[in-house]
Design an enzyme around this catalytic site. Structure first.
Site, mmCIF file in Angstrom:
data_model
loop_
_atom_site.group_PDB
_atom_site.id
_atom_site.type_symbol
_atom_site.label_atom_id
_atom_site.label_comp_id
_atom_site.label_asym_id
_atom_site.label_seq_id
_atom_site.Cartn_x
_atom_site.Cartn_y
_atom_site.Cartn_z
ATOM 1 N N THR A 177 -9.996 -4.703 -18.577
ATOM 2 C CA THR A 177 -8.766 -4.175 -17.979
ATOM 3 C C THR A 177 -9.001 -2.689 -17.696
ATOM 4 O O THR A 177 -9.860 -2.058 -18.321
ATOM 5 C CB THR A 177 -7.561 -4.325 -18.922
ATOM 6 O OG1 THR A 177 -7.851 -3.588 -20.115
ATOM 7 C CG2 THR A 177 -7.296 -5.765 -19.282
ATOM 8 N N GLU A 322 -6.128 -10.420 -16.737
ATOM 9 C CA GLU A 322 -6.096 -11.521 -17.706
ATOM 10 C C GLU A 322 -5.873 -12.881 -17.045
ATOM 11 O O GLU A 322 -6.021 -13.913 -17.675
ATOM 12 C CB GLU A 322 -4.953 -11.299 -18.723
ATOM 13 C CG GLU A 322 -5.138 -10.143 -19.679
ATOM 14 C CD GLU A 322 -4.699 -8.791 -19.105
ATOM 15 O OE1 GLU A 322 -4.589 -8.681 -17.862
ATOM 16 O OE2 GLU A 322 -4.484 -7.845 -19.878
ATOM 17 N N LYS A 427 15.060 3.340 -19.338
ATOM 18 C CA LYS A 427 16.197 2.897 -20.165
ATOM 19 C C LYS A 427 17.244 3.986 -20.142
ATOM 20 O O LYS A 427 17.122 5.004 -20.820
ATOM 21 C CB LYS A 427 15.733 2.588 -21.589
ATOM 22 C CG LYS A 427 14.877 1.341 -21.632
ATOM 23 C CD LYS A 427 13.807 1.389 -22.696
ATOM 24 C CE LYS A 427 12.741 0.344 -22.410
ATOM 25 N NZ LYS A 427 11.401 0.889 -22.248
ATOM 26 N N TRP A 432 18.890 -0.919 -17.958
ATOM 27 C CA TRP A 432 17.576 -0.724 -17.369
ATOM 28 C C TRP A 432 17.666 -0.347 -15.896
ATOM 29 O O TRP A 432 18.415 -0.953 -15.134
ATOM 30 C CB TRP A 432 16.757 -2.009 -17.455
ATOM 31 C CG TRP A 432 16.248 -2.311 -18.831
ATOM 32 C CD1 TRP A 432 16.332 -1.503 -19.918
ATOM 33 C CD2 TRP A 432 15.591 -3.502 -19.244
ATOM 34 N NE1 TRP A 432 15.758 -2.109 -20.997
ATOM 35 C CE2 TRP A 432 15.289 -3.348 -20.617
ATOM 36 C CE3 TRP A 432 15.216 -4.680 -18.616
ATOM 37 C CZ2 TRP A 432 14.639 -4.328 -21.346
ATOM 38 C CZ3 TRP A 432 14.570 -5.653 -19.336
ATOM 39 C CH2 TRP A 432 14.279 -5.482 -20.694
HETATM 40 P P1 ADP Z 1 -3.744 -2.584 -14.699
HETATM 41 O O1 ADP Z 1 -2.997 -3.035 -15.930
HETATM 42 O O2 ADP Z 1 -4.729 -1.546 -14.944
HETATM 43 O O3 ADP Z 1 -2.833 -2.274 -13.530
HETATM 44 P P2 ADP Z 1 -4.271 -5.159 -13.577
HETATM 45 O O4 ADP Z 1 -4.949 -5.104 -12.282
HETATM 46 O O5 ADP Z 1 -4.611 -6.258 -14.472
HETATM 47 O O6 ADP Z 1 -4.594 -3.830 -14.282
HETATM 48 O O7 ADP Z 1 -2.741 -5.081 -13.288
HETATM 49 C C1 ADP Z 1 -1.857 -6.130 -13.489
HETATM 50 C C2 ADP Z 1 -0.462 -5.634 -13.304
HETATM 51 O O8 ADP Z 1 -0.247 -5.178 -11.967
HETATM 52 C C3 ADP Z 1 0.591 -6.672 -13.519
HETATM 53 O O9 ADP Z 1 0.855 -6.871 -14.883
HETATM 54 C C4 ADP Z 1 1.778 -6.075 -12.776
HETATM 55 O O10 ADP Z 1 2.468 -5.123 -13.562
HETATM 56 C C5 ADP Z 1 1.129 -5.354 -11.626
HETATM 57 N N1 ADP Z 1 1.236 -6.169 -10.403
HETATM 58 C C6 ADP Z 1 0.315 -6.943 -9.839
HETATM 59 N N2 ADP Z 1 0.780 -7.504 -8.706
HETATM 60 C C7 ADP Z 1 2.053 -7.098 -8.550
HETATM 61 C C8 ADP Z 1 3.090 -7.330 -7.592
HETATM 62 N N3 ADP Z 1 2.910 -8.090 -6.516
HETATM 63 N N4 ADP Z 1 4.288 -6.735 -7.800
HETATM 64 C C9 ADP Z 1 4.499 -5.939 -8.869
HETATM 65 N N5 ADP Z 1 3.562 -5.671 -9.799
HETATM 66 C C10 ADP Z 1 2.364 -6.237 -9.646
#
Ligand code: ADP
Length: 539
Positions: A177, A322, A427, A432
């Site tokens: 990650t 993940e 918050k 929220w």
């Molecule tokens: P990082 O945690 O470093 O950003 P990831 O690439 O695994 O790494 O990111 C996953 C996260 O990206 C998701 O948990 C979500 O919060 C965000 N995400 C991915 N796609 C979308 C989307 N279409 N809309 C909103 N958030 C998104």
């Protein structure tokens, strides 16, 4: 009963023989280099032989520190097929994080693109398990000590490899990650999960990639398998266009003009950059039949602008490191009126076949799929991780479910709408405020190039939003005007009184707004904050 494991070597062999003429095009400083799928697969065989000769055995980790390019694809195919594990290293990790992930994964060999050799040289000494560094192409590799040449290693071997009959549940690849919240965590992808996920990418209701496509892979291959597109492309016979290190709007537009891709994948910030570039340059996106965008929330204004300016349909997707990553795709459902199309596309997407999804409250109770209740998304399925590598986390994983850390609603048709990440949600007075929704609305304001919203401490409400705006064309829009614009679009108590202007927003290693850093900077008092009097709106 049927047999036959789901292996990466199956993808390799299929692309090699059935689509042997399809091509991989890699951008270079001057022009392009091309190779057919047959050549790429043959070189993957030669690479596997060379790695075997270097002592790479089953389950050994082979790191890659490279751009989206032909040799990276050869490693994507050859390393897992031989039974070793491809570990894609994020070239934008900090020094400490990079050394940490190489050591944590115990990489035995690292394949480094020549242009990145000086960057890797900074951590080389600390990477104790790395026995060999293989350099692709030219570059200053003087800081790396003894290195091997990728081309020479491959050229010394003959094509052909008797790929082993592996267990499909064996590890094929791994990715950490990006460590925006704490240490990077390793996620391991099995052959089976990658194969199934790639199959989903070809499905008509999925991305629907076919032999007739040319896919421009903008998502870096060092991040979540470039949304598994290299495998989808190889399996489907679609030509793959690799931008190498030329990932900015200007060279990307040139690549698009020259290579005429039909599909592409990227995060919203890159598409926003292209849109901005198109304001002052002649940009032709007419070759695209669709664009896929995800990794962060996609502002409605961006979807609309691509439709209006270029006639290109953008489809949003959601996923995480993940989850391999694709869990949802934003194709509208059947039976809707044409004017509803955009409303559906602004949703985060519909859960894809194979993935189960639900939302739960903070006690872990499953909430109704009514499109109204807000909870945390949990997912599980064949390409969703059930643990981190060498790091048990009951916080994240339980009973086969992954706690995503994303908040939002789910409806009965499987459409999800993310409102925020648990760590970013604001918050305010016990309620929220969605930072994502606010910033998407602000980015719809004409004079705004980009905007990010974070929560900052507030004596009365505990937290209130601070909007950081990057003006388009250098002219600052009036915060009071932006508040008036927002007043028609969000609940009144969401209206932000705090505004700041910045030249650019900090981005994470994968191009998303770095809100952690923004919060830190705000706490240090680094921003000049303008207050807007909200009284006329609160009435
Ligand atoms: P990082 O945690 O470093 O950003 P990831 O690439 O695994 O790494 O990111 C996953 C996260 O990206 C998701 O948990 C979500 O919060 C965000 N995400 C991915 N796609 C979308 C989307 N279409 N809309 C909103 N958030 C998104």
């Amino acid at each position: 009963m049927q047999g036959g494991p789901l292996l990466i070597s199956g993808i390799l062999r299929y692309g090699q023989y059935v689509y042997g003429d399809s091509e991989v095009v890699t951008a270079q400083a001057n022009g392009y280099r091309r190779a057919t799928f047959f050549e790429v697969a043959s070189r993957a065989e030669q690479l596997a032989k060379a790695l075997r000769r270097l002592g790479v055995g089953d389950d050994d980790r082979v790191g890659t520190f490279a751009w989206n390019e032909q040799e990276h694809l050869e490693a994507y195919l050859g390393v897992p097929s031989m039974g070793a594990v491809l570990h894609t290293l994020n070239v934008r990790l900090s020094h400490d994080q990079l050394a940490y992930v190489v050591n944590h994964a115990e990489d035995k060999v690292v394949i480094v693109d020549g242009s990145l050799a000086p960057l890797f040289a900074r951590v080389r000494e600390e990477c104790k398990t790395v026995e060999h560094v293989i350099v692709v192409g030219d570059g200053d590799d003087s800081g790396l000590g003894k290195v091997l040449s990728y081309d020479e290693l491959v050229a010394a071997e003959s094509p052909g490899y008797d790929w082993p009959a592996l267990d499909e549940n064996q590890a094929a690849a791994m990715c950490y990650t990006s460590g925006t919240t704490g240490r990077p965590k390793g996620v391991v992808y099995s052959h089976r999960s990658t194969w199934l996920h790639s199959f989903g990418g070809m499905a008509a209701g999925g991305v629907g990639v076919t032999e007739h496509d040319r896919v421009l892979v903008i998502v870096p291959m060092f991040h979540v398998n470039a949304w598994v597109m290299p495998y989808v492309g190889f399996f489907s016979g679609a030509d793959l266009v690799m931008p190498e290190r030329f990932m900015k709007a200007e060279p990307l537009c040139r690549i698009i003009r020259d290579q005429r891709p039909t599909l592409s994948i990227g995060v919203p910030t890159i598409w926003n950059d292209v849109l901005n570039y198109a304001k002052t340059h002649d940009v032709d996106l007419s070759s695209f039949r669709r664009l896929h965008v995800g990794g962060a929330a996609v502002p409605r204004a961006l979807l609309e602008a691509y439709e209006e300016r270029f006639g290109v349909r953008m489809i949003q997707g959601w996923g995480m490191t993940e989850t391999s990553p694709v869990c949802s795709l934003g194709f509208p459902p059947k039976g809707i009126a044409p004017e509803e199309d955009m409303d559906w596309r602004t949703k985060t997407g519909r859960v894809v076949p194979g993935v189960e999804i639900r939302i739960v409250d903070n006690q872990g109770r499953v909430l109704p799929t009514d499109g109204v209740c807000v909870g945390e998304f949990e997912v599980r399925g064949p390409w969703v991780a059930t643990s981190y590598y060498k790091e048990p986390s009951t916080e994240r994983f339980h009973d086969g479910w992954l706690r995503t850390g994303d908040l939002g609603t789910l409806d009965a048709k499987g459409f999800m709408q993310i409102s925020d990440r648990t760590k970013d949600v604001i918050k305010s007075g016990g309620e929220w405020i969605s930072s994502v929704e606010l910033e998407n609305e602000v980015m719809g304001y004409p004079g705004v190039f980009e905007a990010a919203v974070i929560g900052v401490p507030d004596a009365r409400w505990s937290e209130r939003p601070l909007v950081a705006v990057v003006p388009a064309d250098g002219v600052r829009p009036e915060p009071a005007d932006m508040v008036a614009f927002l007043a028609e679009r969000v609940p009144r108590w969401w209206l932000p009184e705090r505004w700041t202007f910045v030249e650019e927003l900090p981005k994470t290693s994968v191009g998303k707004f770095d809100k952690k850093l923004l919060r830190e900077r705000a706490a240090e008092g680094a921003f000049e904050v303008q207050q807007v009097d909200l009284s006329s709106h609160l009435g």
